[in-house]
Scaffold this active site. Sequence first.
Site, short mmCIF file in Angstrom:
data_model
loop_
_atom_site.label_atom_id
_atom_site.label_comp_id
_atom_site.label_asym_id
_atom_site.label_seq_id
_atom_site.Cartn_x
_atom_site.Cartn_y
_atom_site.Cartn_z
N ASP A 14 -3.66 -4.79 -4.12
CA ASP A 14 -5.06 -5.10 -3.81
C ASP A 14 -5.76 -5.68 -5.03
O ASP A 14 -6.52 -6.64 -4.94
CB ASP A 14 -5.76 -3.82 -3.33
CG ASP A 14 -4.94 -3.14 -2.25
OD1 ASP A 14 -4.71 -3.76 -1.21
OD2 ASP A 14 -4.48 -1.99 -2.47
N ASN A 53 3.25 3.59 3.09
CA ASN A 53 1.94 3.89 3.68
C ASN A 53 1.95 5.09 4.62
O ASN A 53 2.98 5.36 5.22
CB ASN A 53 1.45 2.66 4.45
CG ASN A 53 0.85 1.65 3.51
OD1 ASN A 53 0.13 2.01 2.59
ND2 ASN A 53 1.15 0.38 3.74
N ARG A 62 -2.28 7.07 15.10
CA ARG A 62 -2.47 7.27 13.67
C ARG A 62 -2.05 8.68 13.24
O ARG A 62 -1.42 8.86 12.21
CB ARG A 62 -3.95 7.04 13.38
CG ARG A 62 -4.30 6.98 11.95
CD ARG A 62 -5.80 6.77 11.81
NE ARG A 62 -6.18 7.03 10.44
CZ ARG A 62 -6.01 6.16 9.47
NH1 ARG A 62 -5.45 4.99 9.70
NH2 ARG A 62 -6.36 6.47 8.24
N GLY A 72 15.35 -1.54 2.23
CA GLY A 72 14.28 -2.24 2.96
C GLY A 72 13.87 -3.54 2.29
O GLY A 72 14.45 -3.94 1.28
N HIS A 123 -5.82 2.57 -0.30
CA HIS A 123 -5.09 1.34 0.00
C HIS A 123 -5.16 1.12 1.50
O HIS A 123 -4.27 1.54 2.24
CB HIS A 123 -3.64 1.42 -0.48
CG HIS A 123 -2.82 0.30 0.10
ND1 HIS A 123 -3.04 -1.02 -0.25
CD2 HIS A 123 -1.83 0.28 1.02
CE1 HIS A 123 -2.22 -1.79 0.44
NE2 HIS A 123 -1.48 -1.03 1.22
P1 NAX Z 1 11.12 -1.72 5.50
O1 NAX Z 1 11.01 -1.13 6.87
O2 NAX Z 1 11.73 -3.06 5.31
O3 NAX Z 1 11.95 -0.71 4.58
C1 NAX Z 1 11.70 0.64 4.53
C2 NAX Z 1 13.01 1.34 4.23
O4 NAX Z 1 12.72 2.71 3.99
C3 NAX Z 1 13.99 1.27 5.40
O5 NAX Z 1 15.23 0.76 4.92
C4 NAX Z 1 14.11 2.72 5.85
O6 NAX Z 1 15.42 3.05 6.29
C5 NAX Z 1 13.75 3.47 4.57
N1 NAX Z 1 13.27 4.83 4.78
C6 NAX Z 1 12.48 5.30 5.79
N2 NAX Z 1 12.27 6.60 5.65
C7 NAX Z 1 12.93 6.99 4.54
C8 NAX Z 1 13.11 8.22 3.89
N3 NAX Z 1 12.58 9.34 4.39
N4 NAX Z 1 13.83 8.25 2.75
C9 NAX Z 1 14.39 7.13 2.26
N5 NAX Z 1 14.28 5.92 2.85
C10 NAX Z 1 13.55 5.86 3.96
O7 NAX Z 1 9.65 -1.63 4.89
P2 NAX Z 1 9.07 -2.38 3.61
O8 NAX Z 1 8.52 -3.68 4.02
O9 NAX Z 1 10.05 -2.32 2.51
O10 NAX Z 1 7.79 -1.45 3.30
C11 NAX Z 1 7.94 -0.13 2.82
C12 NAX Z 1 6.61 0.59 2.83
O11 NAX Z 1 5.68 -0.03 1.96
C13 NAX Z 1 5.92 0.64 4.19
O12 NAX Z 1 5.44 1.96 4.41
C14 NAX Z 1 4.76 -0.31 4.02
O13 NAX Z 1 3.69 0.01 4.89
C15 NAX Z 1 4.41 -0.09 2.59
N6 NAX Z 1 3.58 -1.11 1.92
C16 NAX Z 1 2.68 -0.68 1.00
C17 NAX Z 1 1.89 -1.54 0.26
C18 NAX Z 1 0.93 -1.04 -0.77
O14 NAX Z 1 0.21 -1.87 -1.33
N7 NAX Z 1 0.82 0.25 -1.06
C19 NAX Z 1 1.97 -3.00 0.49
C20 NAX Z 1 3.24 -3.44 1.15
C21 NAX Z 1 3.78 -2.52 2.21
O15 NAX Z 1 3.12 -2.80 3.42
#
Ligand code: NAX
Length: 327
Positions: free
Chosen positions: A161, A133, A100, A14, A189
């Site tokens: 944050d 998230n 949600r 990702g 978060h």
């Molecule tokens: P992307 O959609 O670019 O990448 C996510 C990747 O995870 C994809 O390649 C998908 O195939 C893979 N994936 C999904 N389910 C999976 C599983 N069960 N096992 C292994 N891989 C799996 O998202 P990206 O921009 O990289 O963001 C990833 C996550 O970070 C999202 O949930 C996003 O909401 C969260 N974030 C959290 C933040 C924080 O501060 N805690 C900030 C940034 C981000 O928004």
Amino acid sequence: SKKPVRVAVTGAAGQIGYALLFRIASGEMLGKDQPVILQLLEIPDEKAQKALKGVMMELEDCAFPLLAGMEAHSDPMTAFKDTDYALLVGARPRGPGMERKDLLSANAQIFTAQGKALNAVASRNVRVLVVGNPANTNAYIAMKSAPDLPRKNFTAMLRLDHNRALSQIAAKTGKPVASIEKMAVWGNHSPTMYADYRFATIEGQSVKEMINDEEWNRNVFLPTVGKRGAAIIEARGLSSAASAANAAIDHMRDWALGTNGKWVTMGVPSNGEYGIPKDVIFGYPVTCEGGEYKIVEGLPIDEFSQERLNITLKELQEEQDGVKHLL
Ligand code: NAX
């Protein structure tokens, strides 16, 4: 030279993965003398696995001296084998029309399975950071699904944050970001988080006194930090990735290597600190030393701050209630 440690990363193909893996492999997370073996997990989907192979080709092409090995996985039971660190980045994003509660339950399934896999096969002292998230609740689910591992080793990312709050304060005061100490971000978060500069200092001076503008705190600072993720999506058309990866590096590096007494923010399971019920994964100010974090205790909580803590706690408890039938 040091023995390699194992670092598992989920969602490795990702956006955040792409900004994260190269920095881990170059030694920015665990130190320039610490070899790493990357154990990368993606969903079994053919496109995702192919993209993961592409990222691994690029990692090879960097010829990183500290990259002692690299594996691609589609099953957490193999991806987490003996791992010392686990960065759980992959999660189910909210699709069009998804409620949600659907998002919560889709992620609950992922983090239940990953928690169980960590419980079964990871190092007994694995340090876990959940980025995907809803990060706090996903960390809670993973922790509850891994009863044989120390609770304290399950954490959620609030560092982005925290870093956002630092940069807003630097801009407001005109002082370098590195001069700011004792920032805290409390809670979930999500936009309900409470970024709190009441204790912050710059060169020994109180930031609250330097700014001396409670209206700015309530009507500019808090909404700006709280809605920053949405502002990035609006501007970039994509969610924060490089800054999120940077925060994950900061979180793990500080946990592993220490903060020299400086405060940072981590989402960690409560033991009742500040009246937060046990096990809620809550953003707290912490210091880190010898591979352990310690919650900063005894800070005064005024009426406004207590209200803000109550709001973010209520949201976390609603998220927990939404998944409890799945645990
Ligand atoms: P992307 O959609 O670019 O990448 C996510 C990747 O995870 C994809 O390649 C998908 O195939 C893979 N994936 C999904 N389910 C999976 C599983 N069960 N096992 C292994 N891989 C799996 O998202 P990206 O921009 O990289 O963001 C990833 C996550 O970070 C999202 O949930 C996003 O909401 C969260 N974030 C959290 C933040 C924080 O501060 N805690 C900030 C940034 C981000 O928004």
